[in-house]
Design an enzyme around this catalytic site. Structure first.
Site, mmCIF file in Angstrom:
data_model
loop_
_atom_site.group_PDB
_atom_site.id
_atom_site.type_symbol
_atom_site.label_atom_id
_atom_site.label_comp_id
_atom_site.label_asym_id
_atom_site.label_seq_id
_atom_site.Cartn_x
_atom_site.Cartn_y
_atom_site.Cartn_z
ATOM 1 N N CYS A 92 0.886 -1.171 -0.353
ATOM 2 C CA CYS A 92 -0.134 -0.127 -0.281
ATOM 3 C C CYS A 92 1.148 1.335 0.214
ATOM 4 O O CYS A 92 1.909 1.083 0.380
ATOM 5 C CB CYS A 92 -0.784 0.191 1.519
ATOM 6 S SG CYS A 92 -2.051 -1.235 1.054
ATOM 7 N N ARG A 95 6.353 -0.732 -6.343
ATOM 8 C CA ARG A 95 5.918 -1.269 -5.119
ATOM 9 C C ARG A 95 4.810 -2.845 -5.059
ATOM 10 O O ARG A 95 5.093 -3.430 -3.980
ATOM 11 C CB ARG A 95 5.667 -0.933 -3.899
ATOM 12 C CG ARG A 95 7.515 0.033 -3.361
ATOM 13 C CD ARG A 95 6.606 1.381 -2.569
ATOM 14 N NE ARG A 95 7.599 1.490 -2.161
ATOM 15 C CZ ARG A 95 7.923 1.927 -0.728
ATOM 16 N NH1 ARG A 95 7.307 1.464 -0.125
ATOM 17 N NH2 ARG A 95 9.216 2.433 -0.503
ATOM 18 N N TRP A 148 -2.788 -3.239 -1.449
ATOM 19 C CA TRP A 148 -2.361 -4.131 -2.096
ATOM 20 C C TRP A 148 -3.289 -4.973 -0.931
ATOM 21 O O TRP A 148 -3.083 -4.946 0.438
ATOM 22 C CB TRP A 148 -1.100 -4.326 -1.448
ATOM 23 C CG TRP A 148 -0.646 -5.844 -1.841
ATOM 24 C CD1 TRP A 148 -0.145 -6.181 -2.978
ATOM 25 C CD2 TRP A 148 -0.131 -6.838 -0.588
ATOM 26 N NE1 TRP A 148 0.058 -7.907 -2.316
ATOM 27 C CE2 TRP A 148 0.675 -8.284 -1.564
ATOM 28 C CE3 TRP A 148 -0.425 -7.233 0.667
ATOM 29 C CZ2 TRP A 148 0.798 -9.134 -0.507
ATOM 30 C CZ3 TRP A 148 0.143 -8.536 1.585
ATOM 31 C CH2 TRP A 148 0.565 -9.260 0.568
ATOM 32 N N ASN A 183 -2.723 2.462 5.297
ATOM 33 C CA ASN A 183 -0.931 0.947 5.115
ATOM 34 C C ASN A 183 -1.840 0.261 6.364
ATOM 35 O O ASN A 183 -1.153 0.807 7.292
ATOM 36 C CB ASN A 183 0.038 1.906 4.893
ATOM 37 C CG ASN A 183 -0.094 1.915 3.861
ATOM 38 O OD1 ASN A 183 -1.031 2.761 2.011
ATOM 39 N ND2 ASN A 183 0.789 3.352 3.041
ATOM 40 N N GLY A 184 -1.281 -0.733 6.417
ATOM 41 C CA GLY A 184 -1.418 -1.586 7.810
ATOM 42 C C GLY A 184 -2.875 -2.530 8.099
ATOM 43 O O GLY A 184 -3.328 -2.452 7.052
ATOM 44 N N GLU A 223 17.954 -19.431 -1.783
ATOM 45 C CA GLU A 223 17.673 -18.568 -2.494
ATOM 46 C C GLU A 223 17.308 -18.725 -4.185
ATOM 47 O O GLU A 223 16.189 -18.217 -4.511
ATOM 48 C CB GLU A 223 18.967 -17.779 -2.762
ATOM 49 C CG GLU A 223 19.147 -16.463 -3.299
ATOM 50 C CD GLU A 223 17.829 -15.750 -3.145
ATOM 51 O OE1 GLU A 223 17.137 -15.188 -2.432
ATOM 52 O OE2 GLU A 223 17.897 -14.752 -4.101
ATOM 53 N N LYS A 229 13.666 -17.915 -6.207
ATOM 54 C CA LYS A 229 13.452 -16.890 -7.106
ATOM 55 C C LYS A 229 12.616 -17.884 -8.291
ATOM 56 O O LYS A 229 12.074 -16.718 -8.889
ATOM 57 C CB LYS A 229 14.904 -16.800 -7.699
ATOM 58 C CG LYS A 229 16.178 -16.458 -7.188
ATOM 59 C CD LYS A 229 15.717 -14.827 -7.190
ATOM 60 C CE LYS A 229 14.563 -13.887 -6.244
ATOM 61 N NZ LYS A 229 15.309 -13.563 -5.307
ATOM 62 N N GLU A 249 8.918 -17.727 -7.289
ATOM 63 C CA GLU A 249 8.034 -16.459 -6.454
ATOM 64 C C GLU A 249 7.921 -16.070 -8.095
ATOM 65 O O GLU A 249 6.846 -15.235 -8.341
ATOM 66 C CB GLU A 249 9.954 -15.577 -6.502
ATOM 67 C CG GLU A 249 9.389 -14.233 -5.529
ATOM 68 C CD GLU A 249 10.487 -13.532 -5.122
ATOM 69 O OE1 GLU A 249 10.973 -13.964 -5.268
ATOM 70 O OE2 GLU A 249 10.314 -12.736 -4.073
ATOM 71 N N HIS A 282 16.255 -38.171 4.578
ATOM 72 C CA HIS A 282 15.238 -38.316 5.220
ATOM 73 C C HIS A 282 14.052 -37.996 5.395
ATOM 74 O O HIS A 282 13.843 -37.084 6.457
ATOM 75 C CB HIS A 282 16.914 -37.172 6.862
ATOM 76 C CG HIS A 282 17.657 -37.247 7.082
ATOM 77 N ND1 HIS A 282 18.194 -38.800 7.477
ATOM 78 C CD2 HIS A 282 19.248 -37.115 6.661
ATOM 79 C CE1 HIS A 282 19.339 -39.420 7.958
ATOM 80 N NE2 HIS A 282 20.198 -38.619 7.242
ATOM 81 N N LYS A 294 6.751 -5.401 -3.685
ATOM 82 C CA LYS A 294 8.353 -5.536 -3.340
ATOM 83 C C LYS A 294 9.064 -4.419 -2.031
ATOM 84 O O LYS A 294 9.677 -5.415 -1.734
ATOM 85 C CB LYS A 294 8.505 -3.705 -4.023
ATOM 86 C CG LYS A 294 9.959 -3.573 -4.274
ATOM 87 C CD LYS A 294 10.880 -4.348 -5.173
ATOM 88 C CE LYS A 294 12.358 -4.916 -4.879
ATOM 89 N NZ LYS A 294 12.878 -6.382 -4.945
#
Ligand code: AGP
Length: 609
Positions: free
Chosen positions: A2, A27, A75, A100-101, A482, A486, A489, A505, A604
């Site tokens: 947001c 964002r 968002w 926002n929040g 990572e 990626k 995502e 295991h 973002k």
């Protein structure tokens, strides 16, 4: 996530608000809206699902004009992305509010307000706030007092901005847990969740503090602290040029940012050239703090957490400093035992991640020697709240998938290893070797970028797959993590990373001829162990994609594809191998046709819990 922009001016502000929203677009958001008070003191509202350009179209078709206004990109958290749930929310045709929040006690407040006759149009947590504000104003409170009373009823995190037709030249705002900044103009004032949105109109800012409530008009600016007392907050002049988002000939920001890494890594390390003692790269007084440090606690989220995981190997193996690493969302709520003389290190590209910020703020007085943040954004909340700062020089990162921010974080963390290591068991020779490796790093990354076509070919095998495994051992395990993050995502392929020794295991049960297995396999001390683990995969029909240098001795053959990586100094291998995995996920996503730069459901900058 947001974004908020607000203005109290003597000129028409709709274009300023729209430009502010455009600057926050990268964002990630799903809807946008704007409310203005027009010359006749009526509330004018545009809001809808979709991009800021859609809002702009609506504004062109049916212009709303006014000198006081608020705008928002949403968002979704509570309630699906839709025009109804988009902000601003309004109450009684007189107040409009953006938020926002997350308001945690919104259900209880909603019941209370409904019992008093308030009707709710949306499924959001935010709508309770605008009705609370309305109730207070209708009860005869001033705009300021109404906001102070309202925030007193809220649990959770918020940055709020509201306008009221009965106070047509004012904007009232408040913050707790989400950032909010005042932009000071000449005969006009502004508010935004990020100063970037306001650099079009001013370079003078006041970063609000936790619990602040603020009232702006074109000519006045009043700030009150949590207790309701008027306060002065520090004014900051931000004069460095605003970076302009530009694809520079690349098809996606992610690809551009992957290719910017040689420059970004060199620029990040170049800070050491200005400060040969390295300590100063972490800010004034860093040396005195480092003299006291006996242990390190790293806290971060997502990709930045993976950077912390890599750093643990460096700090313990090279510097002999005990290091713990934890995701911020767990760390912040855990009762913990902290060893004496521990340095708290947060790692955050944006410097605004809500969980990392809360982890820093929740630290008990005296629990840590000091706090240090590794961040890419000067003036971000984590940077402002930390004792010491290492600024990565990645430059603005637009792609939601973090690439150059991650590798430059690793440079900062390796420099921290040297700074702390020279005070403990790290020999002068070892320090020089690490610094020489960092100096040579951009060239190895460039060589890896030149493998682009080979990686693109290799990526084709992943297109029809729904799952993938990533394996690594030792310091390459976080790089496997990572790589898996990626891939999931941006290509939406389910990918998991394991330390290869863990395979037998449990995860080995997943391996069949439909499971691609990516191995991060440079020649190192654990290579022979890793090779045995990879044999376990092969003998069960798994298809291997091995990223390895020639010295590792792998050969492409049936169901094994080897991607020959440059042979580079051991200490920088995690950084160099990361770049190849970034290209792999990029090419898989590209061929799958996903939105590479703005993957679904993600933002973002994660400013909510
Ligand atoms: C990375 O590709 C992700 N988008 C995400 O995991 C990110 O690293 C995380 O949200 C932390 O962000 P920060 O570095 O800004 O704190």
């Amino acid at each position: 996530m947001c974004g908020i922009v607000a203005a109290a001016a003597r000129r028409e502000v709709s274009e300023i608000l729209l430009e502010g929203l455009r600057r926050l677009e990268y964002r990630g958001y799903d809807s946008a809206g704007m409310a203005l008070i027009d010359n006749e003191h009526n509330l004018q509202l545009h809001k809808q699902q979709g991009k800021v350009c859609e809002l702009e179209k609506a504004q062109k078709l049916r212009p709303h004009l006014g000198c006081t206004g608020i705008a928002h990109t949403r968002w979704a958290t509570h309630g699906e992305p839709s025009g109804v749930n988009a902000h601003p929310h309004i109450s009684g045709q007189r107040i409009a509010l953006v938020h926002n929040g997350i308001i945690e006690n919104h259900m209880r407040l909603r019941e209370e307000l409904m019992a008093q006759g308030y009707e709710f149009a949306s499924a959001t947590d935010t709508e309770v706030v605008v009705h609370l504000l309305h109730r207070a104003l209708e009860g005869g409170k001033s705009l300021l007092k109404a906001m102070q009373d309202t925030v007193g009823r809220l649990d959770g995190a918020y940055a709020l901005a509201a306008i009221d037709v009965d106070h047509p030249d004012q904007v009232v705002a408040a913050r707790k847990g989400s950032p909010l900044v005042i932009g000071i103009g000449i005969g006009e004032n502004f508010l935004a969740s990020d100063q970037l949105a306001l650099r079009q109109v001013t370079d003078r800012f006041i970063f609000l503090e936790e619990g602040d409530v603020v009232l702006i008009s074109p000519s006045t600016l009043q700030i009150f602290d949590q207790a309701g007392a008027p306060v002065e907050r520090k004014k900051s002049l931000i004069s460095e040029a605003v970076e302009v988002a530009d694809l520079g000939g690349f098809d996606h920001y992610m690809l551009k940012e992957i290719h910017e890494q040689p420059r970004a890594l060199a620029a990040t390390f170049a800070q050491a050239a200005n400060y040969p003692g390295i300590d100063e790269c972490f800010g004034a007084g860093a040396g005195a703090v480092f003299d006291r440090v006996k242990a390190v606690q790293i806290v971060a989220c997502g990709t930045s957490f993976h950077a912390g995981m890599v750093a643990r190997y460096w700090l313990e193996e090279l510097a002999g400093i005990p290091c713990q690493v934890e995701v911020a969302s767990e760390f912040r709520y855990r009762k913990r035992v902290t060893h004496a003389d521990t340095l708290l290190v947060t790692v955050s590209q944006s410097g605004e991640t809500a969980d990392s910020l809360a982890a820093l703020r929740n630290a008990q007085p005296g629990e840590f020697v000091a706090s240090l943040v590794v961040s890419n954004v000067a003036n971000s909340s984590l940077v402002r709240d930390s004792d010491l700062v290492f600024l990565t020089k990645a430059g603005m990162e637009i792609g939601v998938a973090s690439t150059k921010a991650f590798t430059t974080q690793l440079v900062g963390l390796l420099m921290l290893t040297v700074a702390l290591g020279r005070r403990s068991s790290m020999s002068e020779q070892k320090q020089q070797d690490v610094l020489a490796a960092l100096r040579g790093l951009p060239e190895y990354v460039q060589q890896t970028l030149e493998l682009n076509d080979d990686i693109e070919r290799l990526s084709e095998a992943f297109i029809p797959k729904h799952h993938a495994l990533f394996l690594g051992r030792g310091i390459q395990y976080p790089i496997a993590m990572e790589g898996a993050l990626k891939l999931k995502e941006i290509s939406y392929i389910h990918a998991e990373a394991y330390p290869a020794g863990e395979l037998k295991h449990g995860p080995l049960a997943l391996v069949d001829d439909d499971m691609p297995v990516v191995a991060v396999a440079p020649s190192d001390d654990l290579l022979e162990k890793l090779k045995s683990n990879l044999e376990e995969v092969r003998s069960r029909g798994g298809e291997l994609f091995v990223f390895a240098d020639r010295q590792a001795g792998f050969k492409s053959e049936a169901r094994v594809q080897v991607l020959p990586m440059p042979h580079c100094p051991e200490v920088i291998k995690p950084i160099v191998y990361t770049v190849a995995l970034q290209l792999l996920s990029y090419h898989v996503a590209l061929q799958k046709g996903t939105d590479v730069d703005k993957p679904r459901n993600l933002a973002k900058s994660v400013t909510v819990e």
